[in-house]
Enzyme design. Sequence first.
Site, PDB file in Angstrom:
ATOM      1  N   GLY A   8     -10.822  -1.940   0.371  1.00  0.00           N
ATOM      2  CA  GLY A   8      -9.741  -1.452  -0.508  1.00  0.00           C
ATOM      3  C   GLY A   8     -10.151  -0.204  -1.250  1.00  0.00           C
ATOM      4  O   GLY A   8     -10.361   0.853  -0.654  1.00  0.00           O
ATOM      5  N   ILE A  49     -12.959   0.468  -2.755  1.00  0.00           N
ATOM      6  CA  ILE A  49     -14.404   0.772  -2.827  1.00  0.00           C
ATOM      7  C   ILE A  49     -14.726   1.851  -1.785  1.00  0.00           C
ATOM      8  O   ILE A  49     -14.454   1.662  -0.597  1.00  0.00           O
ATOM      9  CB  ILE A  49     -15.267  -0.474  -2.521  1.00  0.00           C
ATOM     10  CG1 ILE A  49     -14.747  -1.684  -3.294  1.00  0.00           C
ATOM     11  CG2 ILE A  49     -16.724  -0.216  -2.838  1.00  0.00           C
ATOM     12  CD1 ILE A  49     -15.398  -2.991  -2.861  1.00  0.00           C
ATOM     13  N   LYS A  66     -13.622  -5.755   9.590  1.00  0.00           N
ATOM     14  CA  LYS A  66     -14.265  -4.824   8.652  1.00  0.00           C
ATOM     15  C   LYS A  66     -15.749  -4.626   8.965  1.00  0.00           C
ATOM     16  O   LYS A  66     -16.241  -3.494   8.904  1.00  0.00           O
ATOM     17  CB  LYS A  66     -14.072  -5.335   7.220  1.00  0.00           C
ATOM     18  CG  LYS A  66     -12.605  -5.224   6.778  1.00  0.00           C
ATOM     19  CD  LYS A  66     -12.350  -5.998   5.509  1.00  0.00           C
ATOM     20  CE  LYS A  66     -10.945  -5.785   5.005  1.00  0.00           C
ATOM     21  NZ  LYS A  66     -10.627  -6.668   3.863  1.00  0.00           N
ATOM     22  N   VAL A 123       0.831  -1.212   0.000  1.00  0.00           N
ATOM     23  CA  VAL A 123       0.000   0.000   0.000  1.00  0.00           C
ATOM     24  C   VAL A 123       0.864   1.261   0.000  1.00  0.00           C
ATOM     25  O   VAL A 123       0.585   2.229  -0.720  1.00  0.00           O
ATOM     26  CB  VAL A 123      -0.962  -0.004   1.211  1.00  0.00           C
ATOM     27  CG1 VAL A 123      -1.855   1.222   1.183  1.00  0.00           C
ATOM     28  CG2 VAL A 123      -1.812  -1.268   1.214  1.00  0.00           C
ATOM     29  N   GLU A 163      -1.783 -15.155   1.808  1.00  0.00           N
ATOM     30  CA  GLU A 163      -0.488 -15.090   2.480  1.00  0.00           C
ATOM     31  C   GLU A 163      -0.064 -16.481   2.931  1.00  0.00           C
ATOM     32  O   GLU A 163      -0.889 -17.394   3.006  1.00  0.00           O
ATOM     33  CB  GLU A 163      -0.603 -14.155   3.676  1.00  0.00           C
ATOM     34  CG  GLU A 163      -0.896 -12.739   3.216  1.00  0.00           C
ATOM     35  CD  GLU A 163      -0.824 -11.723   4.329  1.00  0.00           C
ATOM     36  OE1 GLU A 163      -0.284 -12.037   5.395  1.00  0.00           O
ATOM     37  OE2 GLU A 163      -1.318 -10.601   4.102  1.00  0.00           O
TER      38      GLU A 163
HETATM   39  N1  LIG Z   1      -2.225  -5.099   0.789  1.00  0.00           N
HETATM   40  C1  LIG Z   1      -3.470  -4.703   0.523  1.00  0.00           C
HETATM   41  O1  LIG Z   1      -4.012  -4.924  -0.556  1.00  0.00           O
HETATM   42  C2  LIG Z   1      -4.237  -3.933   1.572  1.00  0.00           C
HETATM   43  C3  LIG Z   1      -5.558  -3.534   1.289  1.00  0.00           C
HETATM   44  C4  LIG Z   1      -6.265  -2.789   2.241  1.00  0.00           C
HETATM   45  C5  LIG Z   1      -5.650  -2.495   3.449  1.00  0.00           C
HETATM   46  N2  LIG Z   1      -4.388  -2.943   3.697  1.00  0.00           N
HETATM   47  C6  LIG Z   1      -3.790  -2.588   4.986  1.00  0.00           C
HETATM   48  O2  LIG Z   1      -2.692  -1.712   4.753  1.00  0.00           O
HETATM   49  C7  LIG Z   1      -1.680  -1.920   5.732  1.00  0.00           C
HETATM   50  C8  LIG Z   1      -0.362  -2.225   5.007  1.00  0.00           C
HETATM   51  O3  LIG Z   1      -0.506  -3.404   4.255  1.00  0.00           O
HETATM   52  P1  LIG Z   1       0.589  -3.839   3.159  1.00  0.00           P
HETATM   53  O4  LIG Z   1      -0.023  -4.970   2.418  1.00  0.00           O
HETATM   54  O5  LIG Z   1       1.078  -2.663   2.427  1.00  0.00           O
HETATM   55  O6  LIG Z   1       1.754  -4.394   4.120  1.00  0.00           O
HETATM   56  P2  LIG Z   1       3.213  -4.807   3.689  1.00  0.00           P
HETATM   57  O7  LIG Z   1       3.326  -4.978   2.231  1.00  0.00           O
HETATM   58  O8  LIG Z   1       3.614  -5.935   4.593  1.00  0.00           O
HETATM   59  O9  LIG Z   1       4.097  -3.526   4.083  1.00  0.00           O
HETATM   60  C9  LIG Z   1       4.288  -3.129   5.419  1.00  0.00           C
HETATM   61  C10 LIG Z   1       5.294  -1.968   5.432  1.00  0.00           C
HETATM   62  O10 LIG Z   1       5.431  -1.525   6.780  1.00  0.00           O
HETATM   63  C11 LIG Z   1       6.790  -1.627   7.195  1.00  0.00           C
HETATM   64  N3  LIG Z   1       6.796  -2.101   8.571  1.00  0.00           N
HETATM   65  C12 LIG Z   1       6.096  -3.142   9.072  1.00  0.00           C
HETATM   66  N4  LIG Z   1       6.345  -3.266  10.390  1.00  0.00           N
HETATM   67  C13 LIG Z   1       7.225  -2.291  10.702  1.00  0.00           C
HETATM   68  C14 LIG Z   1       7.881  -1.918  11.914  1.00  0.00           C
HETATM   69  N5  LIG Z   1       7.685  -2.566  13.057  1.00  0.00           N
HETATM   70  N6  LIG Z   1       8.734  -0.869  11.859  1.00  0.00           N
HETATM   71  C15 LIG Z   1       8.965  -0.234  10.702  1.00  0.00           C
HETATM   72  N7  LIG Z   1       8.371  -0.532   9.533  1.00  0.00           N
HETATM   73  C16 LIG Z   1       7.520  -1.559   9.551  1.00  0.00           C
HETATM   74  C17 LIG Z   1       7.460  -2.597   6.261  1.00  0.00           C
HETATM   75  O11 LIG Z   1       8.837  -2.276   6.180  1.00  0.00           O
HETATM   76  P3  LIG Z   1       9.835  -3.098   5.216  1.00  0.00           P
HETATM   77  O12 LIG Z   1       9.445  -2.681   3.816  1.00  0.00           O
HETATM   78  O13 LIG Z   1      11.189  -2.630   5.592  1.00  0.00           O
HETATM   79  O14 LIG Z   1       9.576  -4.532   5.500  1.00  0.00           O
HETATM   80  C18 LIG Z   1       6.699  -2.349   4.955  1.00  0.00           C
HETATM   81  O15 LIG Z   1       7.278  -1.286   4.260  1.00  0.00           O
HETATM   82  C19 LIG Z   1      -2.197  -3.031   6.633  1.00  0.00           C
HETATM   83  O16 LIG Z   1      -2.866  -2.460   7.727  1.00  0.00           O
HETATM   84  C20 LIG Z   1      -3.200  -3.761   5.746  1.00  0.00           C
HETATM   85  O17 LIG Z   1      -4.195  -4.430   6.494  1.00  0.00           O
HETATM   86  C21 LIG Z   1      -3.671  -3.641   2.802  1.00  0.00           C
END
Ligand SMILES: NC(=O)c1ccc[n+]([C@@H]2O[C@H](COP(=O)([O-])OP(=O)(O)OC[C@H]3O[C@@H](n4cnc5c(N)ncnc54)[C@H](OP(=O)(O)O)[C@@H]3O)[C@@H](O)[C@H]2O)c1
Length: 441
Positions: A148, A150, A219, A30, A204
């Site tokens: 997401g 929507i 949600k 994201v 995942e």
């Molecule tokens: N993925 C989707 O399609 C989606 C859709 C709707 C909502 N969301 C929500 O959006 C949020 C992010 O999701 P994502 O899929 O983007 O996650 P992601 O791909 O796992 O990315 C997480 C990011 O946060 C960083 N991070 C995680 N823990 C950390 C910590 N303790 N200290 C510093 N940095 C940290 C990671 O750093 P590194 O890059 O260094 O690992 C990475 O850059 C979540 O709440 C998820 O539920 C996601």
Amino acid sequence: MANLSNPVMSSSALVEPRPLRVGLLGFGTVGEGTYRMLLDNAESVAAKAGIPLVVQRVGVRDTQKPRSAPSGLFTSDLQSVVDDPEVDIVVEVIGGIDPAVALVERALANKKPVVTANKEMIAKVGHRLVNQAHKNGLDLHFEAAVGGGIPVIQALKHQLAGNDVPRMLGILNGTSNYILTKMSETGAPFDEVLAEAQGLGYAEADPTNDVDGFDTLYKIAILAGIVYGGPADLDQIHREGIRHLDAREFDYARILGYTIRLLGVAEECGPRRVRLRVHPTMVKNDHPLAGVRDVFNALWFHGDFVGDLMFSGRGAGADPTASAVVGDLIDVARNYNLQGSGSAIPYGQSLAMEPMETVESRYYVRLNVLDRPNTLGRIATAFGEHEVGLAEMEMHVVGPDEGEIAFLTHISKEGDFVRSLTAIEELPVVNMVAAWMRVEG
Ligand SMILES: NC(=O)c1ccc[n+]([C@@H]2O[C@H](COP(=O)([O-])OP(=O)(O)OC[C@H]3O[C@@H](n4cnc5c(N)ncnc54)[C@H](OP(=O)(O)O)[C@@H]3O)[C@@H](O)[C@H]2O)c1
């Protein structure tokens, strides 16, 4: 009123506004998508926000990872991002509770509005954070946390807010919807389809959050909080996942004219009194939710004045989720310009929660039975004695002395239905209650 030093000094074209500076916490799916959208659509975003938006700093765990943004932006000291006086708005897209909650609290304490995509955080402590934001006259937006791309949250918060809402039904998790669609269309078992979804990046390595219903629970709790005006106790939300579903249920669903979907259901039972539940459901093929396939999400909504509505689209992925985050950022930027706060949702006291016993629904049930002349009569009598009326039935012989019967009931109280199953399981002509499910449509 926003208690902020406004970067736009005048609405006059004589003053060139300095950009609004974004501190991005997280640069994963994201975060990277949000960064890319702000760059790719910089001009139209600035035009719509009334001010350019630039990413000033990015906090991540590992600053050594190759990234699609200049390395000078990155830091692993996330607190320094929320404390930075050169950051005007914080976007939290790390996920989870720790350290996300503390960082958001600190950003709000530092008088910075926040945009987040974090469903777990909003479901668990959103009311507290929203109240903190309100006290400081700040925006806290979380459109991306549900559905997401929507735009359901803004719609529920604003345009639909005048309606009383007896029911909302949501397909809110793309991974489980993909798995259910494939199980239904190919007849393959859960484990095989899950492995395929993991190979395609739709699930995942640890799929618990998605397939066991936690993600949907967060949600539906967030949506109910907005619609019914208070936080829900997550422990009182009934939750069933999809792991246990047998291919037979998909066969019977097809024969009977239904499809199986994992639904989040919110029902109003009285003022500030609700019932929230998450479970696989047989949805009649002519219900709009039955046509929502693969990774798509949808929310079906009934408002007393607006009638039936359905929102559907991509519930996850870098681009759709970035669309929601950037939409929130533009909203914050507009409020920033106008010195106002638009996130006001009056979160009141916790919602009173009704038990599952009181659900009124139609039900599907599959029984393994002995092939005897009185089998059907004894089962029908047991249902009838518990006020459960039968609507449809399918019978198949599965062995020399064994049969399988699938029933659809009329609307019954869940307490009555469950008690009827206990009585039926004790009948000498019944081997077992193999499966049961709630039915929509
Ligand atoms: N993925 C989707 O399609 C989606 C859709 C709707 C909502 N969301 C929500 O959006 C949020 C992010 O999701 P994502 O899929 O983007 O996650 P992601 O791909 O796992 O990315 C997480 C990011 O946060 C960083 N991070 C995680 N823990 C950390 C910590 N303790 N200290 C510093 N940095 C940290 C990671 O750093 P590194 O890059 O260094 O690992 C990475 O850059 C979540 O709440 C998820 O539920 C996601």
